[in-house]
Motif scaffolding. Structure first.
Motif, short mmCIF file in Angstrom:
data_model
loop_
_atom_site.label_atom_id
_atom_site.label_comp_id
_atom_site.label_asym_id
_atom_site.label_seq_id
_atom_site.Cartn_x
_atom_site.Cartn_y
_atom_site.Cartn_z
N ASP A 33 42.97 52.82 32.44
CA ASP A 33 42.26 53.88 33.14
C ASP A 33 41.38 53.29 34.23
OD1 ASP A 33 43.33 55.70 31.37
OD2 ASP A 33 41.58 55.68 30.05
N ARG A 34 41.11 54.09 35.23
CA ARG A 34 40.21 53.65 36.31
C ARG A 34 38.86 53.20 35.76
NH1 ARG A 34 36.41 56.97 39.81
NH2 ARG A 34 35.88 55.55 41.52
N GLU A 35 38.36 53.87 34.74
CA GLU A 35 37.04 53.58 34.20
C GLU A 35 37.00 52.31 33.36
OE1 GLU A 35 38.68 56.41 33.76
OE2 GLU A 35 37.57 57.94 34.88
N THR A 36 38.15 51.82 32.92
CA THR A 36 38.21 50.67 32.01
C THR A 36 38.48 49.38 32.78
OG1 THR A 36 39.13 52.12 30.29
CG2 THR A 36 39.34 49.75 29.95
N ALA A 37 37.78 48.33 32.43
CA ALA A 37 38.00 47.01 33.04
C ALA A 37 38.85 46.15 32.11
CB ALA A 37 36.66 46.33 33.32
N GLY A 38 39.40 45.06 32.67
CA GLY A 38 40.07 44.09 31.82
C GLY A 38 41.46 43.70 32.26
N VAL A 39 42.23 43.18 31.31
CA VAL A 39 43.51 42.51 31.58
C VAL A 39 44.64 43.51 31.83
CG1 VAL A 39 45.23 40.91 30.66
CG2 VAL A 39 42.81 40.55 30.18
N VAL A 40 45.35 43.31 32.94
CA VAL A 40 46.53 44.10 33.26
C VAL A 40 47.66 43.14 33.62
CG1 VAL A 40 47.53 45.95 34.67
CG2 VAL A 40 45.07 45.93 34.21
N VAL B 270 29.17 54.44 41.36
CA VAL B 270 29.67 53.32 40.57
C VAL B 270 28.53 52.58 39.88
CG1 VAL B 270 31.75 53.01 41.96
CG2 VAL B 270 29.65 51.82 42.61
N SER B 271 27.44 53.30 39.62
CA SER B 271 26.25 52.67 39.06
C SER B 271 26.28 52.58 37.54
CB SER B 271 25.00 53.42 39.51
OG SER B 271 25.01 54.76 39.02
N GLN B 272 27.14 53.36 36.87
CA GLN B 272 27.14 53.38 35.41
C GLN B 272 28.57 53.23 34.87
OE1 GLN B 272 25.00 57.22 34.94
NE2 GLN B 272 23.40 56.02 33.92
N PRO B 273 29.08 52.02 34.82
CA PRO B 273 30.45 51.81 34.34
C PRO B 273 30.60 52.11 32.86
CG PRO B 273 29.32 49.72 34.62
CD PRO B 273 28.42 50.76 35.21
N LEU B 274 31.73 52.65 32.50
CA LEU B 274 32.08 52.84 31.10
C LEU B 274 32.10 51.48 30.42
CD1 LEU B 274 33.25 54.80 28.87
CD2 LEU B 274 35.51 54.04 29.67
N LYS B 275 31.41 51.37 29.30
CA LYS B 275 31.33 50.08 28.62
C LYS B 275 32.54 49.86 27.71
CE LYS B 275 27.47 48.84 30.52
NZ LYS B 275 27.35 47.67 31.41
N LEU B 276 33.68 49.76 28.35
CA LEU B 276 34.94 49.53 27.66
C LEU B 276 35.71 48.47 28.42
CD1 LEU B 276 37.01 50.29 25.44
CD2 LEU B 276 37.87 52.06 26.99
N LEU B 277 36.16 47.43 27.70
CA LEU B 277 36.82 46.29 28.32
C LEU B 277 38.10 45.94 27.57
CD1 LEU B 277 36.73 43.77 30.27
CD2 LEU B 277 35.47 42.61 28.43
#
Length: 303
Positions: free
Chosen positions: A146-153, A273-280
C-alpha cells in the motif's frame, strides 16, 4: 468503454522518463473519427489535449504509425499512448535499492510512495522511479505494498524467469515479516495466531470483518515494549488480504499508530506526509526457484 492496461510485449513506443505506453482496443461502435471516440470515452483527457498528443506523434497504432484526430475509427484497432498528468505533487522521500541481479530488483520503499501508477500518481511511484533510475523498461513488481506502508518490494526484471518468481506468491511459498507500532495489548500470551473473515467494507477503499469461516490469519508477537507505552509488534501474515494487518490490529483494539482508515476512516489528508502509518514490511524470504537457495531481503528502515 474499452479498458486501458500496461502492455507487456514489444510496444511501438519506447519508455519515456520511466513511463511505458498504455494501450487500448477500440470496441464495436460507430464513430465519425478517432478524436470523437477518444474525447467522449476518456473525458479525463480533454479533446485539446488528445489533439496535442496526436500532433506530437504520441498516439500510434500497433505498428507504430501515428494516428491523428481524423484517423478513421476501426473496431479492434489497438492504440498506444503515454499516460500524462498535468501536475503531480513531489513525494519528499527516497527509495533505496537493496539488491539487484539479472532477474530481480529489490527496493526499500518509503511511506507515501505508491508502488505503481494509479490515480493522481505517475512519476511519483516506486515503479516509475526505478525505471528512470535503472533504465529497465521491462520492470514489473511481483507483489505490492500500500502507499501508506514502507518496506521491501521485489521486482522482476527478466521476462524469462518472471513466471517462476510469481508462482512463489501464488503457492504461498513466500515468508513476509512486518513490524507495526501500536498500543499495548493485555490479556494475551505471545506469540498468538489471529484469524478472521474479511470482506469488502461499506466504502470501496476499506475492508471489514464479519462472522463466518476465517479467510485471513496473522501471527502476532511482541518485538519491543517502549517507555511511552507503545509496543512494536512483529507480524507474519499467512494470507494476503487487502489491509489485513491494519484490520486485524484494529479489531484487537490496538490500531496501528497514524492509521487513517481503521478503526474509523478519517477525511483524506491529501498531500500531508507528516504522519506516516507506522507499518513496515520488514523482510521477505523465499526459496529461489532457479537455484533452490533461500533468499532473504530486509528493510533498512525503522519505526
Amino acid at each position: 468503454m474499452s479498458s486501458t492496461v500496461k502492455f507487456h510485449g514489444k510496444a511501438p513506443l519506447p519508455m519515456r522518463d520511466g513511463v511505458t505506453p498504455s494501450y487500448l482496443w477500440l470496441p464495436e461502435g460507430d464513430w465519425p473519427d478517432l478524436i470523437s471516440f477518444m474525447a467522449h470515452n476518456y473525458p479525463a483527457v480533454t479533446e485539446v489535449q488528445w489533439r496535442e498528443r496526436m500532433a506530437r506523434g504520441d498516439v500510434v497504432d500497433g505498428e507504430g504509425r501515428a494516428l491523428g484526430p481524423d484517423s478513421p475509427y476501426r473496431r479492434n484497432l489497438r492504440i498506444f499512448y503515454y499516460r500524462e498528468l498535468e501536475a503531480e505533487t513531489p513525494i519528499p522521500f527516497e527509495e533505496e535499492i537493496i539488491y539487484q541481479d539479472e532477474h530481480l530488483v529489490v527496493a526499500d520503499k518509503p511511506h507515501f510512495l505508491p508502488t505503481i501508477p494509479t490515480g493522481r500518481f505517475l512519476q511519483e511511484t516506486l515503479l516509475v522511479r526505478l525505471r528512470r533510475k535503472l533504465g529497465i523498461e521491462d520492470l514489473v513488481p511481483i507483489h505490492r505494498l500500500d502507499r501508506e506502508t514502507a518496506g521491501v518490494v521485489v521486482f522482476s526484471s527478466n521476462l524469462n524467469s518472471r513466471g517462476a518468481y510469481q508462482s512463489l506468491f501464488q503457492k504461498r511459498l513466500v515468508q513476509k515479516e512486518y513490524e507495526a507500532l501500536a498500543g499495548a495489548l493485555d490479556g494475551r500470551d505471545f506469540p498468538f495466531l489471529y484469524r478472521s473473515r474479511m470482506v469488502d467494507g461499506d466504502k470501496f477503499f476499506i475492508m471489514k470483518e464479519e462472522a463466518g469461516e476465517p479467510n485471513s490469519e496473522t501471527m502476532i508477537d511482541v518485538a519491543e515494549r517502549r517507555a511511552d507505552g507503545q509496543v512494536l509488534y512483529r507480524l507474519w501474515p499467512h494470507t494476503g488480504r487487502k489491509h489485513q494487518l491494519r484490520v486485524h490490529l484494529a479489531a484487537l483494539g490496538i490500531p496501528i499508530v497514524n492509521d487513517a482508515f481503521y478503526p474509523v476512516a478519517l477525511p483524506c489528508k491529501e498531500d500531508d506526509v507528516s504522519q506516516p502509518l507506522k507499518l513496515l514490511a520488514r523482510a521477505i524470504g523465499f526459496p529461489d526457484p532457479l537455484t533452490g537457495e533461500w533468499r532473504y531481503f530486509e528493510s533498512r528502515r525503522s519505526l
